[in-house]
Design an enzyme around this catalytic site. Sequence first.
Site, short mmCIF file in Angstrom:
data_model
loop_
_atom_site.label_atom_id
_atom_site.label_comp_id
_atom_site.label_asym_id
_atom_site.label_seq_id
_atom_site.Cartn_x
_atom_site.Cartn_y
_atom_site.Cartn_z
N ASN A 1 -8.09 11.22 -3.60
CA ASN A 1 -7.37 10.94 -2.23
C ASN A 1 -6.42 12.42 -1.92
OD1 ASN A 1 -6.01 10.32 0.15
ND2 ASN A 1 -6.41 8.17 -0.65
N LYS B 1 -3.14 10.98 -0.58
CA LYS B 1 -2.06 10.32 -1.35
C LYS B 1 -1.53 11.57 -2.02
CE LYS B 1 -3.85 6.93 -3.75
NZ LYS B 1 -4.36 6.27 -4.91
N ASP C 1 -2.57 2.87 -9.51
CA ASP C 1 -3.48 1.92 -9.39
C ASP C 1 -2.61 0.89 -8.67
OD1 ASP C 1 -6.37 1.64 -10.08
OD2 ASP C 1 -5.62 -0.53 -10.06
N GLY D 1 -7.15 0.21 4.80
CA GLY D 1 -7.09 -1.02 3.90
C GLY D 1 -6.64 -2.46 4.32
N TYR D 2 -5.65 -2.89 3.56
CA TYR D 2 -5.28 -4.17 3.93
C TYR D 2 -3.87 -4.07 5.01
CZ TYR D 2 -8.04 -5.93 0.20
OH TYR D 2 -8.97 -6.17 -0.80
N ASP D 3 -3.48 -2.73 5.33
CA ASP D 3 -2.48 -2.63 6.19
C ASP D 3 -2.59 -3.65 7.45
OD1 ASP D 3 -1.47 -0.88 4.27
OD2 ASP D 3 -1.41 0.95 5.76
N LYS E 1 7.10 3.36 6.76
CA LYS E 1 6.22 2.54 5.67
C LYS E 1 6.21 3.22 4.23
CE LYS E 1 1.60 1.56 3.98
NZ LYS E 1 0.21 2.23 4.18
N HIS F 1 5.18 -0.29 -1.58
CA HIS F 1 4.78 -0.25 -3.20
C HIS F 1 4.76 0.76 -3.79
CE1 HIS F 1 1.36 -0.79 -0.72
NE2 HIS F 1 0.82 -0.54 -1.61
N ARG F 2 3.96 1.85 -3.27
CA ARG F 2 3.88 3.23 -4.03
C ARG F 2 5.22 4.09 -3.84
NH1 ARG F 2 -0.50 4.40 -1.67
NH2 ARG F 2 -1.69 4.10 -3.32
#
Length: 183
Positions: free
Chosen positions: A9, A12, A64, A141-143, A161, A166-167
């Site tokens: 990615n 990322k 991950d 994704g789940y956002d 964000k 978490h990242r």
Amino acid sequence: MRIAVVTSNRHKAEEVASFFAGVAEVEHISLDIPEYRDNDVRNIAREKARYAWEQVRRPLIVDDTAFSIDALNGFPGPYAAYVQGTIGNEGVLRLMAGREDRQAHFETAIAYADEAGEVRVFSGIVKGEVADAPRGGVGFGYDPIFAVGSRTFAEIPLAEKNLISHRARALAAFRAWLEDQYP
């Protein structure tokens, strides 16, 4: 210092590079890494880092992420990408239909490997809940269904964000360790 971010990615990798501006030079390496299976995302990241180290032989990080829903006994956990690709947010919302407990959390594990041979893992967690319906127009994704406070991640501007995610928390822990090791 130079660190390789091993991910397919590129977005990322760009996010990591901006996070480390002034601390380390970040190089993006796209590499297919086997999908390790474990209930602990930290163990998965550790194994991915070991594999990546054997391939590139330079200081690197991999990551991950798990998405865990309390009412579903932690499902989908480290299988979040697979679940997202098979049932998507609509399927998750169907599983959550009628449930009062909507607590959930994301955990990202960043694993660092270098010539010292020890893989170090840094994790970040953000707690929230599963929204009743998708909301917001940014993110992936789940956002759209993961809410922190009154807003889903998809309703929070990306710059904000990236401060609370978490990242970002896992990267901050890694950066603090890195700055301590290489002042």
